[in-house]
Design an enzyme around this catalytic site. Structure first.
Site, PDB file in Angstrom:
ATOM      1  N   ASN A  34       1.847  -8.896  -0.226  1.00 29.55           N
ATOM      2  CA  ASN A  34       2.907  -8.121   0.408  1.00 29.55           C
ATOM      3  C   ASN A  34       2.291  -6.959   1.182  1.00 29.55           C
ATOM      4  OD1 ASN A  34       5.222  -5.641  -0.738  1.00 29.55           O
ATOM      5  ND2 ASN A  34       5.513  -6.989   0.986  1.00 29.55           N
ATOM      6  N   HIS A  40      11.383  -4.472   3.683  1.00 30.56           N
ATOM      7  CA  HIS A  40       9.946  -4.717   3.585  1.00 30.56           C
ATOM      8  C   HIS A  40       9.533  -5.256   2.223  1.00 30.56           C
ATOM      9  CE1 HIS A  40       5.820  -4.254   4.817  1.00 30.56           C
ATOM     10  NE2 HIS A  40       5.533  -3.387   3.871  1.00 30.56           N
ATOM     11  N   TRP A  41      10.448  -5.306   1.282  1.00 25.40           N
ATOM     12  CA  TRP A  41      10.107  -5.599  -0.114  1.00 25.40           C
ATOM     13  C   TRP A  41      10.847  -6.849  -0.573  1.00 25.40           C
ATOM     14  CZ3 TRP A  41      10.647  -1.787  -4.807  1.00 25.40           C
ATOM     15  CH2 TRP A  41       9.429  -1.732  -5.483  1.00 25.40           C
ATOM     16  N   ASN A  99       5.254  -3.660  -8.495  1.00 21.84           N
ATOM     17  CA  ASN A  99       5.682  -4.303  -7.257  1.00 21.84           C
ATOM     18  C   ASN A  99       6.217  -5.710  -7.490  1.00 21.84           C
ATOM     19  OD1 ASN A  99       4.136  -3.164  -4.232  1.00 21.84           O
ATOM     20  ND2 ASN A  99       4.615  -1.950  -6.022  1.00 21.84           N
ATOM     21  N   ARG A 121       6.683   5.693  -9.462  1.00 18.95           N
ATOM     22  CA  ARG A 121       5.783   5.663  -8.312  1.00 18.95           C
ATOM     23  C   ARG A 121       5.330   7.068  -7.917  1.00 18.95           C
ATOM     24  NH1 ARG A 121       6.371   0.752  -4.219  1.00 18.95           N
ATOM     25  NH2 ARG A 121       4.972   2.169  -3.128  1.00 18.95           N
ATOM     26  N   GLY A 134       0.780  -1.226   0.000  1.00 15.01           N
ATOM     27  CA  GLY A 134       0.000   0.000   0.000  1.00 15.01           C
ATOM     28  C   GLY A 134       0.810   1.273   0.000  1.00 15.01           C
ATOM     29  N   GLY A 135       2.091   1.205  -0.332  1.00 12.76           N
ATOM     30  CA  GLY A 135       2.898   2.416  -0.367  1.00 12.76           C
ATOM     31  C   GLY A 135       2.456   3.362  -1.468  1.00 12.76           C
TER      32      GLY A 135
END
Length: 292
Positions: free
Chosen positions: A111, A272-273, A52, A191, A43-44
């Site tokens: 994710n 986180h990725w 993603n 992004r 949700g970034g």
């Protein structure tokens, strides 16, 4: 429906289409054949399905029918999310997408924000989910301690003086990945452009709950407080970067201890990725798990 060329390093063409779900458009990319595997992105700001999972789609398409939607609120899908029950709304929309695609049962790979959606969908309708892969999912112990610096940076992106490329770059390079220098400028540019869509700025999909029902929403979004979690039969692989600065790595052992059919893999030098930072490992482990 349109067909796009596969990535330069890949072999599998991707089809794109917009599917109406409850009268709302959901943009979806598909590749490969076999058992259905749905990849749900985080949700970034400026996130989308293909961006993603750019390092994973082709590898997974060797063995599966890969379905990659833009989540509601992101990319080319409908904007806006039900802020009273965000995870429930997302789960309902993705389940509706599966209905429209004629998919009775699918493996779900999620994710962060997408992990919350995947887990909520499995809790609500376990018969629709074959296996779960959860990568640093949100909603894990979120009411048990202060939020991380990374989550605060994410939630404040549209606040203050509003979105900017500098704010997004700082979030990605400082909090999203272990090695900020590994992220190309082009990805940040892509992004950022998506994050300043006027419809998104007016109604950000991921933000702090507010209003008289805020406390109730916060408790609803903490999936570890859902009593159904302890009896969920779905085989689940939990993946978590040891250096995750957005969602606390302690969530990995928490899920391992709460879920009756879960395995946990934690990796060092990973933020986180994981699907992007450790793509080769991710693709191998996920393929083996889904085929086992």
């Amino acid at each position: 429906m349109t067909v796009t060329d596969a990535p330069a390093s890949g072999r599998y063409p991707q089809t794109e289409r917009t599917v109406p779900v409850a009268g709302k458009p959901i943009f979806v990319t598909e590749a490969g054949a076999g058992a259905a595997v749905v990849l749900l992105h985080g949700g970034g700001p400026g996130a989308s399905g293909v961006s993603n999972y750019s390092r994973n789609i082709d590898a997974l398409a060797q063995n599966f029918h890969v379905i990659v939607p833009d989540m509601p609120g992101y990319g080319r899908s409908v904007k806006g999310v039900d802020q009273a029950d965000p995870f429930g709304y997302l789960a309902t929309m993705i389940r509706g997408l599966l209905d429209e695609l004629g998919v009775d049962t699918a493996h779900l790979v999620g994710n962060s924000y997408g992990g919350s959606c995947a887990l909520r969908l499995a809790l609500d309708t376990p018969a629709r989910v074959g296996k779960l892969v959860l990568m640093g999912p949100g909603g894990i112990g979120t009411t048990r301690g202060a939020p991380t610096a990374g989550l605060n940076a994410l939630l404040s992106y549209y606040g203050g003086d509003g979105p900017s490329r500098a704010k997004l770059e700082a979030f990605i390079r400082t909090y999203l990945v272990y090695d900020g220098a590994s992220v190309p400028d082009e990805l940040i540019d892509l992004r950022y452009a998506a994050s300043i869509d006027p419809d998104v700025v007016a109604d950000p999909p991921l933000r702090r709950p507010s209003g008289p029902m805020a406390l109730r929403t916060l408790w609803r979004m903490d999936l570890t407080r859902d009593k159904r979690l302890k009896t969920l039969p779905t085989p689940t692989l939990v993946l978590w970067g040891r250096d995750d600065k957005v969602n606390k790595p302690a969530g990995g052992p928490m899920l391992l201890n709460l879920m009756p059919n879960a395995d946990l893999v934690m990796t060092s030098r990973t933020g986180h990725w994981m699907q992007w930072e450790r793509a080769e490992l991710f693709n191998r482990v996920v393929t083996e798990f889904l085929q086992s």
